[in-house]
Design a protein around this motif. Structure first.
Motif, short mmCIF file in Angstrom:
data_model
loop_
_atom_site.label_atom_id
_atom_site.label_comp_id
_atom_site.label_asym_id
_atom_site.label_seq_id
_atom_site.Cartn_x
_atom_site.Cartn_y
_atom_site.Cartn_z
N THR A 1 0.80 -1.22 0.00
CA THR A 1 0.00 0.00 0.00
C THR A 1 0.84 1.28 0.00
OG1 THR A 1 -0.13 0.01 2.42
CG2 THR A 1 -1.89 -1.14 1.21
N GLN A 2 2.17 1.17 0.04
CA GLN A 2 3.03 2.36 0.07
C GLN A 2 4.20 2.22 -0.87
OE1 GLN A 2 4.04 4.66 3.65
NE2 GLN A 2 3.31 2.86 4.75
N ARG A 3 4.42 3.28 -1.67
CA ARG A 3 5.55 3.30 -2.58
C ARG A 3 5.89 4.74 -2.92
NH1 ARG A 3 4.99 -0.08 -6.93
NH2 ARG A 3 3.59 -1.31 -5.69
N HIS B 1 5.04 10.10 -3.42
CA HIS B 1 4.71 9.02 -2.48
C HIS B 1 3.22 8.73 -2.60
CE1 HIS B 1 5.29 6.51 1.07
NE2 HIS B 1 4.13 6.96 1.50
N GLU B 2 2.88 7.46 -2.61
CA GLU B 2 1.48 7.01 -2.64
C GLU B 2 1.28 6.08 -1.46
OE1 GLU B 2 0.64 5.11 -6.34
OE2 GLU B 2 1.35 6.81 -7.51
N TRP B 3 0.19 6.32 -0.72
CA TRP B 3 -0.08 5.50 0.46
C TRP B 3 -1.58 5.27 0.57
CZ3 TRP B 3 0.81 7.44 6.15
CH2 TRP B 3 0.58 6.38 7.04
N GLU B 4 -1.99 4.02 0.42
CA GLU B 4 -3.38 3.62 0.65
C GLU B 4 -3.46 3.27 2.14
OE1 GLU B 4 -5.72 3.91 -1.61
OE2 GLU B 4 -4.23 4.53 -3.09
N MET B 5 -3.93 4.22 2.95
CA MET B 5 -3.87 4.08 4.41
C MET B 5 -4.91 3.13 4.98
SD MET B 5 -2.93 7.92 5.61
CE MET B 5 -4.01 8.82 4.51
N SER C 1 -6.59 7.59 1.35
CA SER C 1 -5.30 7.57 0.68
C SER C 1 -4.59 8.92 0.81
CB SER C 1 -5.46 7.22 -0.80
OG SER C 1 -6.20 8.23 -1.46
#
Length: 173
Positions: A46-48, A73-77, A82
């Motif tokens: 979920t994070q990159r 940065h991408e984060w699906e919390m 997100s």
């Protein structure tokens, strides 16, 4: 070219299964010595993200320090929540036109940065956003910031208890 003879010496490093980096020493006959770097990572499913930059000390010109940096940065919390970051900075308005190789980046008219948190439900979206940019088309310093921005969007849906009547919401602060 304006840079003269160019020599780049890249080094690729596979740090682990989930991160790598590319570093390069760059020599410009008519400009000076510089370096580029790019670091890419995957923290979880979920994070990159990625961090990259360029720096040059123009010893053969004015002696200026010039460069640019980007961070994404991408984060699906969690379920429907997100965070997205896309941050860009440049030392001056002409650094991309002078040093970038791709036509798209050389022609960039602004260094734009966005930071957004989004919560989605079945029929609703709530977005909190920070936005700023530096204009790269004029010699005088022009910057715009919109801090913070909050929007609510509701898809077209039926008004409860009133058949055939629909409503839609799109509001922002």
């Amino acid at each position: 070219s304006r840079k003269g003879v160019f020599l780049g010496i890249p080094f690729y490093w596979a740090i682990s299964d989930s991160q790598d980096a590319t570093l390069s020493l760059e020599l410009f006959e008519r400009r000076g010595v510089g370096a580029t770097g790019e670091y890419r990572y995957v923290l979880s499913t979920t994070q990159r993200g990625a961090l990259s930059g360029f720096y040059v000390k123009e010893t053969e010109q004015s002696g200026d320090d010039r460069g640019w940096a980007t961070f994404s940065h991408e984060w699906e919390m969690g379920r429907g929540l997100s965070l997205r970051a896309d941050l860009n900075a440049v030392s001056d308005d002409g650094v991309l036109r002078t040093y970038e190789d791709s036509l798209g980046r050389r022609a960039t008219q602004r260094a734009e940065s966005n930071l957004a948190v989004t919560k989605t439900w079945e029929n609703w979206n709530l977005v909190g956003r920070l936005f700023w940019y530096q204009d790269l088309t004029t010699p005088r310093r022009v910057e715009l910031q919109r801090l913070p921005e909050l929007t609510v969007q509701g898809t077209r849906q039926a008004v409860p208890g009133v058949p055939g009547l629909l409503y839609q919401v799109d509001a922002g602060v």
